[in-house]
Write an enzyme that holds these catalytic residues in place. Sequence first.
Site, PDB file in Angstrom:
ATOM      1  N   GLY A  13       0.822  -1.202   0.000  1.00  0.00           N
ATOM      2  CA  GLY A  13       0.000   0.000   0.000  1.00  0.00           C
ATOM      3  C   GLY A  13       0.854   1.250   0.000  1.00  0.00           C
ATOM      4  N   ARG A  16       0.316   5.846  -1.716  1.00  0.00           N
ATOM      5  CA  ARG A  16      -0.263   7.119  -1.289  1.00  0.00           C
ATOM      6  C   ARG A  16      -0.287   7.248   0.223  1.00  0.00           C
ATOM      7  NH1 ARG A  16      -5.999   6.497  -0.221  1.00  0.00           N
ATOM      8  NH2 ARG A  16      -6.683   4.381  -0.684  1.00  0.00           N
ATOM      9  N   SER A 142      -5.337   0.478  14.071  1.00  0.00           N
ATOM     10  CA  SER A 142      -5.988   1.788  14.053  1.00  0.00           C
ATOM     11  C   SER A 142      -6.492   2.100  15.453  1.00  0.00           C
ATOM     12  CB  SER A 142      -7.166   1.763  13.077  1.00  0.00           C
ATOM     13  OG  SER A 142      -7.982   2.907  13.219  1.00  0.00           O
ATOM     14  N   TYR A 156     -14.761  -2.492  10.086  1.00  0.00           N
ATOM     15  CA  TYR A 156     -13.392  -1.966  10.020  1.00  0.00           C
ATOM     16  C   TYR A 156     -12.698  -2.059  11.376  1.00  0.00           C
ATOM     17  CZ  TYR A 156      -9.632   1.495   9.579  1.00  0.00           C
ATOM     18  OH  TYR A 156      -8.416   2.137   9.597  1.00  0.00           O
ATOM     19  N   LYS A 160      -9.383  -4.291  12.530  1.00  0.00           N
ATOM     20  CA  LYS A 160      -8.173  -3.655  13.056  1.00  0.00           C
ATOM     21  C   LYS A 160      -7.849  -4.144  14.472  1.00  0.00           C
ATOM     22  CE  LYS A 160      -6.893  -1.156   9.561  1.00  0.00           C
ATOM     23  NZ  LYS A 160      -5.617  -1.444   8.863  1.00  0.00           N
ATOM     24  N   ILE A 188      -5.331  11.014  11.138  1.00  0.00           N
ATOM     25  CA  ILE A 188      -4.222  11.454  10.305  1.00  0.00           C
ATOM     26  C   ILE A 188      -4.808  12.089   9.051  1.00  0.00           C
ATOM     27  CG2 ILE A 188      -2.067  10.772   9.192  1.00  0.00           C
ATOM     28  CD1 ILE A 188      -2.166  10.239  12.237  1.00  0.00           C
TER      29      ILE A 188
END
Length: 249
Positions: A13, A16, A142, A156, A160, A188
């Site tokens: 990943g 970006r 996260s 999600y 995580k 972030i």
Amino acid sequence: MNRFAGKSVLVTGGARDIGRACAVRLAAEGARVALTYNASADRAGSVVDEIRREGGDAFAICADLTNPEAVEAALTEVSEKFGALDALVHVTGGMVARKTMAEMDLAFWHQVMDVNLTSLFLTVKAALPLLSPNASIVTFSSQAGRDGGGGGAIAYATSKGAVMTFTRGLAKELGERARVNAVCAGMIDTTFHDTFTKPEIRERVAASTALKRQGRSEEVAALVAFLASDDAAYITGACYDINGGVLFS
């Protein structure tokens, strides 16, 4: 600093945001960098170009890391070019969409688990034979994995949370062969939140942090570089919060 001189790193990943920042930071510290991307070919190419302009060594691989054959092919290419891996930084992941329990179906649940958890399992499994002695693995959990996430983030957040458990278990299993640590990022400033978080919520969360702002991808990359380096030689199985002081664990 030149903590990664002569070392090889894979950043998944890496096209970006946080992944890009990690690839650039590690290359700046001397690492040869392989990065994977799925749909961001132009962005991946720009990361490689940036690293090479600065005198670094990098290449990009297109791979769907939820696909076992694609993962094996990607790691085979890494092996052919690098021979061994000194660090694996698995940034790949995403929310896919915000959905409540009533809105979710099984296909969506599996999709979120695959992109965040299955991709990690497959990548680590394929990378294990390539790891050099005293290698490092950095996973990405996260803040949502700690506090359950915001509205519509149950799938999600669950994935995580599982990443943290996977990290601890793998640290025990690998022992002195490789250190394994997780990064638990909060708010972030990335395209993730551009896509999934309303501006007013971002402002409210940023204001609630002790530092009164959102974090930057480069600040997360600095933590990753520490965890992947020999400076963290006695740290394994840890899950590091980087959230500006909005949550303490």
